[in-house]
Every structure is written in structure tokens, then in C-alpha cells.
Design an enzyme around this catalytic site. Structure first.
Site, PDB file in Angstrom:
ATOM      1  N   ASP A   1       0.828  -1.199   0.000  1.00  0.00           N
ATOM      2  CA  ASP A   1       0.000   0.000   0.000  1.00  0.00           C
ATOM      3  C   ASP A   1       0.870   1.259   0.000  1.00  0.00           C
ATOM      4  OD1 ASP A   1      -2.278   1.567   0.192  1.00  0.00           O
ATOM      5  OD2 ASP A   1      -3.070   0.558   1.959  1.00  0.00           O
TER       6      ASP A   1
ATOM      7  N   ASP B   1     -10.849   1.994  -2.763  1.00  0.00           N
ATOM      8  CA  ASP B   1     -11.317   1.702  -1.404  1.00  0.00           C
ATOM      9  C   ASP B   1     -12.834   1.707  -1.338  1.00  0.00           C
ATOM     10  OD1 ASP B   1      -8.939   1.242  -0.188  1.00  0.00           O
ATOM     11  OD2 ASP B   1      -8.714   3.236   0.673  1.00  0.00           O
TER      12      ASP B   1
HETATM   13  C1  GLA Z   1      -5.598   1.933   2.415  1.00  0.00           C
HETATM   14  C2  GLA Z   1      -6.049   0.719   1.630  1.00  0.00           C
HETATM   15  C3  GLA Z   1      -7.099  -0.025   2.419  1.00  0.00           C
HETATM   16  C4  GLA Z   1      -6.518  -0.437   3.743  1.00  0.00           C
HETATM   17  C5  GLA Z   1      -5.997   0.775   4.505  1.00  0.00           C
HETATM   18  C6  GLA Z   1      -5.229   0.362   5.735  1.00  0.00           C
HETATM   19  O1  GLA Z   1      -6.609   2.879   2.522  1.00  0.00           O
HETATM   20  O2  GLA Z   1      -6.512   1.073   0.372  1.00  0.00           O
HETATM   21  O3  GLA Z   1      -7.547  -1.154   1.694  1.00  0.00           O
HETATM   22  O4  GLA Z   1      -5.489  -1.360   3.515  1.00  0.00           O
HETATM   23  O5  GLA Z   1      -5.135   1.562   3.698  1.00  0.00           O
HETATM   24  O6  GLA Z   1      -4.734   1.422   6.443  1.00  0.00           O
END
Ligand code: GLA
Length: 709
Positions: free
Chosen positions: A450, A519
Site C-alpha cells: 500500500d 477503497d
Molecule cells: C488503504 C487501503 C485499504 C486499507 C488501509 C489500511 O486505505 O486502500 O484497503 O489497507 O489503507 O490502512
């Protein structure tokens, strides 16, 4: 497929299955682009090959269609290369000094400045079976002094002779990525770019240009996609003389760098293509190219469970074990622990950078959970965000100078975190070392990588090194880390994520097997996001989760069937709090997971047809046809019912008109037996009622004619 140099005419011809791409050297020595489109007799294009001037105000009109050119002389079109020499000269005169053709696939044009030893190799690789041409440049400084590179585009594409030029691209934002837009280009410049240090959610480095009349199923479309995960720029310049030039590459915004004597700069690849079958054909060509040439992953994606929406940072061995047991019951194949397993990571305010297992949450280490997950017949996966650090972390306390910053400025925290300067060798080693330790110590089969903030204050802690753009070094080192990790751990699958879909491009997809594309997990919003994604990217890389109703993002409650149908159109994941699901929901979920396993080869390896879009109707429908043509699956979604009107019918595509298919819905209704021609031209009645209704149909070829059937 062929590359031919017609010596007497000074004409270069690149032939793919469905296109001719022609350029030649004109009387001015300009390498002039001549034609890109349906196959033609190449030699007959030479009457276009002439230097052209209109007035002293428009002196070198031919250079507006230069295959690759620099800023210099009377060339005012968006340049491929802009450079300044040590003696203060900022004018480039690139001349063709030769070329190399290797087999049927590779061509390099060798250009050199008329005075200085600055050489540019303009490289083409023909990916003929997908009708694509990969372009890039290599720029070499043979001077004794450094040369300042102000702009170095990977390729210039020229499109000419259309009455109207319509640009299709995506825009977006966090949790609303890949939103399609189409606009006519009038004279002047349109720029799509990222200045945020990585690909970004606001735009994505691909384009499609048509004459304003192309549709999903028909029409001529010129398109391209850039393989770069840092700052990028695509410039669309429509000239007053009737052409459009697309210049694309690493963004020159804050991107100038010095090329040392003897050094070579290699640009990223910018792949381009031409389709006569509309946007659908464009997408299918790109999907196949990505599956066969770009993505490391082969075969279908594993069904995963991810705990993020269920637990957020409150991760511990007991709750994760309980979720794992539930996940195994519904047929999940890969159990992924998201953020919160390490350091003092109880919220987004602390712990990022401290990549040791939190002993309170996992008193017996990760092993206890991993063993249980494996015992349940699943693989284990883990979330990491290696490029970031919270100020409240041991890593930052030990190495405050590892972040991007300017010495006289306060660094901007975003999501309470800073970004590590991956360009520094010690930071690169740190990331490679901790990832290596993590993957060596534990039986981890999957990494979700990420990145949750943009780049700010891109300085190097007082070290004013301008040799390379800071931005470029970050991306180069990121690619090297991923490449090395893949070499060291060939059994581990990788997912690219950046707060959802903010780092998806053909560059990172060379290293990532799949992508977390947003997300936003609302199954209706996802239809739009997923549709935009598939314009340029393969459904095989598109990860989609089934989450809760009501959805945490917009409060919408959708039936479980709709949520599954929407998520089954890519790599299926479950991101709901399944610990709270009823037996009925669990049973329904298990049925869908098992159905998905039966059809996923069609979704990830088949040809995708976008049958209907909520952009222009009340219905969205997507079809995936297996490569052998024997099977297909269709997903249909009704936004909301309006009483009355004509019967809705769904016309399918990509079938054999002569063949007979059995068509079976997942709603238990009776199967149809129909010819491909009937299914494609008369269509099927769409049995959808109410709001947010959805339907899955499976097709199986059962014969070659009605008699045989
Ligand atoms: C990002 C990712 C999510 C999750 C969060 C965790 O927003 O896209 O899927 O993993 O971080 O902090």
C-alpha cells in the site's frame, strides 16, 4: 507483422495484423510521421512526405508530425526532448544518422544532434498479435560535460486527418477512481498528468482518441498507455493545421535532471495501438497484451478474504482466527491480514515503519495464525506500506533524515505520515531487508503493498543532488525492490494498492499480479469504477470485494447477490465482517464463491464485452467469453425499474452465430437453447425487476446447429 525500410523512398513501414504505421525522412531531414490506421500499400503514402511551411509565422509545419523531435529551430510543437548544453545552447537539432531493424519485431532510429554528441535512439517493438507498438527512447550524452534534460518524452504519436478528435480518458479521486470522460479536442493543448509523485487517482496514464463517432462496438480508435508509476504527463496538442500529437512520458514538472558524460537515460515504455472495432476492441487488445506480456500472474486469481473493513486496526490473533474459520467455511483460498499487525499500530497515528509483529496482538507471533490459516486449507497474506513512516515510530525517531524534506521547511504530514525517500540507498536497503526478513521468516504467500499519501517537499535533507530527479529515483528503486523480491520469493503474489487505485499503470503491473482498484466497496459505485478500469486494464488484475450492507461509504444496502455479482467480474474477495453473518448469508456466500470458482477462468482469461453501461442507460451488463468460445458468462444489473415501456432485451456479443448455446441464469429459471445469432441480434429478455436487481447467466456451447443440438 513486419518492419520494412523502403530505402529508395526513405520510408519506414510497421505492419501489425490490423494496422499500418508509416513514417519517413523528408527533404528537411525531419522524420515525419505519415500514417497510422488500417493497412495500406505503404509506398503510396510518399506523396505526404514533404517539408511544409505556411508562412514565417508557421515555418516548419511538418515538424508538428515529427516521429520524435527536440525543441529547436522553428519547432514549436510539444517536443519529445528539451535539453540545454553546458555552453548555454538550448536548441536541439536532431538528425537521423541510421537505423537498426532486428527481425520482425524491433526497430531503432538513431538520431544525433547536428553539433553535439547527444544521441537519441527512438525504439519500436511491435507486439503484432495484439496490434500494438511499444515505443521508448534512450538518450545518451557523449559530450565531456553534463547535459541538462528538461523534458524527455517516451514517445510522440501523431494522429491526422480526422474531422473531429475526441479524447476519452479517466479522471477521479480517492474512492472514486477511473471515471470515464470524453471530450472533443479543439485547437490548443489538453494535459493529463500527475504531479503527486505517483500515478494518482485523479487521472491515469492512458488515452483513446477517435473521430467522435466510435462506439463500444464500432469505429476507429487510436490509443496508448504509459508504463510509469511516478509523475507522468500526456499532452494532446491539436494544431491549426489539422493534426493531433500525443506526447507522453515522465512529467517534466520539477523533473529536470543532468545527464552525466557517458550516461544514458532510458524512458519508460509508451504502448500504442489502433482498433477499428471501437472501444471494446481496444480494451480487449490491451487486456490480452497485459495478460500475456505485462502481468506476472498466470491463471485465475485466488478468492481472498481481507479483514480491513471488519476490524480496521483492531487486529489480534483471536479475532483473526475466528474470521479465518468463517472464511474457510465459504471457500476462501487466501486469508489476508490488513493494517494493524505491527509495531504500536492501533490507529493511523503511530507505528508505520516498525515492521515487527505486535506482541500484544500476536503473543505467539504470526506463526500461530499462519499455521491455523494453513490448517484451514488457505494461504496467508499480509498488508505492508513500506514507503511510509509515522512520526510516532521507532523508525522515524532513529532516522528522521530518511523522509523527503527540505531543510528550511516543515514537512507536511498526510494521514499522519511522511514518505520515505526511497531514492536513498540506505532506505532502499532497509525496505528490501525488512521485506526479505518478513517473507523468509513466515510462510506468507501474498503481499498487499500500500501507499497512503502523496509526495510533498521532495527534497533530500539538505543534500542538493540534482543529478537525477528525486521523483524518478523513487520509482526506479521501487521497481528494483519489487523485481528483487519477486526473484527472491517467486511463490509470493503481490498486489498494488495506494489508498485504493492510486498506483495502477503498466509500469507497476509488470511487478504486481493484481490491483486493489478502489477503497470504495459499494457494489453499485464499483460498477462505474470497474467499467472505467477495464477500458485500459485487464479484469484479471481487478480486485473486487464483497462487503457489508449498508455500505460504510455511502450507506447503501444492496442484496448479497448484487454485491457478489459486482465483485465476481474481477478477482473476487470478501471484505465483510463475516463473523456477524447469519447462517443463511454464509450459505449464500458459499454458493457464490463456489460458482465463482467455476466461471473465474472466463473472467480472468476470457474476452470482455461491455454490453450496456449505466453511463447511458438504466442497465449495466458485461459478458466474458472464454478463449475457446465454448463458454461465456454474463452479469446484468438494473439500476431501477420504470413501469411500462418496451421489453428490455440483452444482446450478447462475441459468440459463434452458427453455434447453439444453452443459457442458464443463476436465479433457478429454466434454461434457454438458442443460436449465437439469435442471442447476439434478437437478444434475451432481461428478467430484472425492482431496484438494484442483478443476474448472472452462463452460456455453454452445446452444438453447431439447431439440428445437432
Ligand atoms: C488503504 C487501503 C485499504 C486499507 C488501509 C489500511 O486505505 O486502500 O484497503 O489497507 O489503507 O490502512
Amino acid at each position: 507483422m513486419a518492419i520494412i525500410y523502403h530505402e529508395e523512398k526513405k520510408l519506414f513501414e510497421i505492419r501489425t495484423e490490423r494496422s499500418s504505421y508509416l513514417f519517413g525522412i523528408n527533404g528537411n531531414g525531419t522524420i515525419q510521421h505519415l500514417y497510422w490506421g488500417e493497412p495500406i500499400a505503404a509506398a503510396e503514402s510518399v506523396d505526404l512526405l514533404k517539408s511544409r511551411s505556411h508562412s514565417s509565422f508557421d515555418a516548419a509545419v511538418d515538424r508538428e508530425a515529427e516521429e520524435y523531435g527536440g525543441w529547436g529551430g522553428a519547432n514549436y510543437a510539444e517536443p519529445g526532448l528539451k535539453a540545454s548544453f553546458a555552453d548555454g545552447v538550448r536548441d536541439l537539432q536532431l538528425q537521423a544518422i541510421g537505423h537498426t531493424i532486428e527481425g520482425e519485431e524491433a526497430l531503432a532510429l538513431h538520431l544525433k544532434d547536428a553539433h553535439y554528441d547527444l544521441r537519441v535512439d527512438v525504439r519500436y517493438k511491435v507486439v503484432g498479435r495484439h496490434d500494438l507498438i511499444e515505443r521508448r527512447v534512450a538518450i545518451r550524452n557523449g559530450e565531456a560535460e553534463p547535459v541538462r534534460i528538461e523534458q524527455a518524452m517516451a514517445a510522440l504519436w501523431s494522429i491526422g486527418g480526422l474531422p473531429d478528435y475526441r479524447l476519452t480518458h479517466v479522471t477521479g479521486r480517492w474512492a472514486g477512481e477511473h471515471q470515464l470522460r470524453s471530450n472533443l479536442l479543439s485547437e490548443g493543448k489538453k494535459v493529463l498528468e500527475s504531479r503527486r509523485g505517483f500515478t494518482g487517482p485523479h487521472a491515469n496514464p492512458w488515452f483513446a482518441i477517435d473521430d467522435g463517432g466510435a462506439s463500444e462496438t464500432a469505429g476507429r480508435v487510436w490509443f496508448g498507455a504509459l508504463a510509469w508509476s511516478g509523475n507522468w504527463k500526456l499532452v494532446f496538442e491539436r494544431t491549426t493545421f489539422g493534426g493531433v500529437r500525443v506526447a507522453g512520458g515522465v512529467n517534466d514538472f520539477d523533473g529536470a535532471f543532468s545527464l552525466a558524460p557517458g550516461e544514458t537515460y532510458e524512458s519508460p515504455v509508451f504502448v500504442g495501438g489502433f482498433a477499428t472495432g471501437g472501444f471494446g476492441q481496444m480494451s480487449r487488445a490491451l487486456h490480452q497484451y497485459e495478460r500475456e506480456e505485462i502481468l506476472p500472474a498466470r491463471g485465475p486469481r485466488k478468492v481472498l478474504y481481507n479483514s480491513w473493513e471488519a476490524t480496521e486496526f483492531a487486529v489480534n490473533v483471536r479475532d483473526q482466527l475466528a474470521l479465518a474459520e468463517k472464511a474457510a467455511q465459504i471457500g476462501v483460498e487466501r486469508f489476508v491480514v490488513d493494517d494493524g499487525w505491527f509495531g504500536e499500530r492501533h490507529s493511523d497515528r503511530a507505528g508505520l515503519g516498525d515492521w515487527r509483529v505486535n506482541a500484544e496482538k500476536f503473543p505467539n507471533g504470526l506463526e500461530e495464525l499462519i499455521a491455523a490459516v494453513k490448517g484451514l486449507g488457505m494461504e496467508f497474506g499480509l498488508w505492508v506500506e513500506p514507503e511510509s513512516v509515522n512520526p510516532d515510530s521507532d523508525l522515524f525517531r532513529a532516522h528522521p533524515d530518511w523522509i523527503y524534506r527540505f531543510p528550511t521547511r516543515r514537512s507536511t504530514p498526510l494521514r499522519n505520515q511522511y514518505l520515505l525517500n526511497l531514492g536513498k540507498p540506505e532506505v532502499k536497503h532497509f525496505v528490501l531487508d525488512f521485506m526479505t526478513e518478513l517473507l523468509s521468516k513466515h510462510e506468507i504467500s501474498f503481499i498487499k503493498w500500500d501507499l497512503n499519501r502523496t509526495v510533498t517537499e521532495p527534497g533530500d535533507s539538505g543534500n542538493a543532488d540534482t543529478t537525477h530527479s528525486v521523483w524518478n529515483r523513487h520509482v526506479a528503486n521501487l521497481y528494483e525492490i519489487w523485481a528483487e523480491l519477486r526473484r527472491r520469493f517467486p511463490h509470493v503474489a503481490f498486489e498494488t494498492c495506494a489508498g485504493g487505485g492510486a498506483r495502477i499503470d503498466l509500469g507497476i503491473l509488470r511487478y504486481a499480479d493484481q490491483a486493489w482498484i478502489s477503497d470504495n466497496t459499494d457494489a453499485r459505485d464499483r460498477l462505474t469504477i470497474q467499467e472505467g478500469f477495464t477500458y485500459a486494464y485487464s479484469p484479471s488484475a481487478m480486485m473486487c470485494w464483497v462487503t457489508e450492507a449498508p455500505n460504510g461509504f455511502n450507506g447503501r444496502s444492496l442484496p448479497l447477490s448484487y454485491r457478489f455479482h459486482s465483485a465476481m467480474m474481477g478477482g473476487l474477495g470478501i471484505g465483510a465482517n463475516i463473523g456477524k453473518w447469519s447462517e443463511k448469508e454464509m450459505a449464500e456466500a458459499a454458493r457464490y464463491v463456489s460458482l465463482y470458482k467455476e466461471i473465474r477462468h472466463l473472467v480472468t482469461d476470457g474476452d470482455q464485452y461491455r454490453l450496456a453501461s449505466l453511463r447511458d442507460s438504466n442497465i449495466a451488463a458485461y459478458q466474458y467469453v472464454g478463449r475457446d468460445g465454448d463458454e461465456a458468462v454474463v452479469f446484468a444489473f438494473l439500476q431501477s425499474e420504470h413501469f411500462g415501456g418496451s421489453e428490455r432485451r440483452l444482446r450478447l456479443r462475441g459468440l459463434d452465430p452458427e453455434a447453439v448455446y444453452e443459457v442458464r441464469g443463476d436465479d433457478g429459471s429454466e434454461a434457454w437453447v438458442r443460436h449465437g445469432s439469435t442471442l447476439m441480434h434478437l437478444g434475451l429478455p432481461l428478467a430484472l425487476r425492482g431496484d438494484y436487481a442483478s443476474w448472472l447467466l452462463r452460456l455453454r456451447r452445446i452444438g453447431e446447429s439447431a439440428k445437432e443440438a
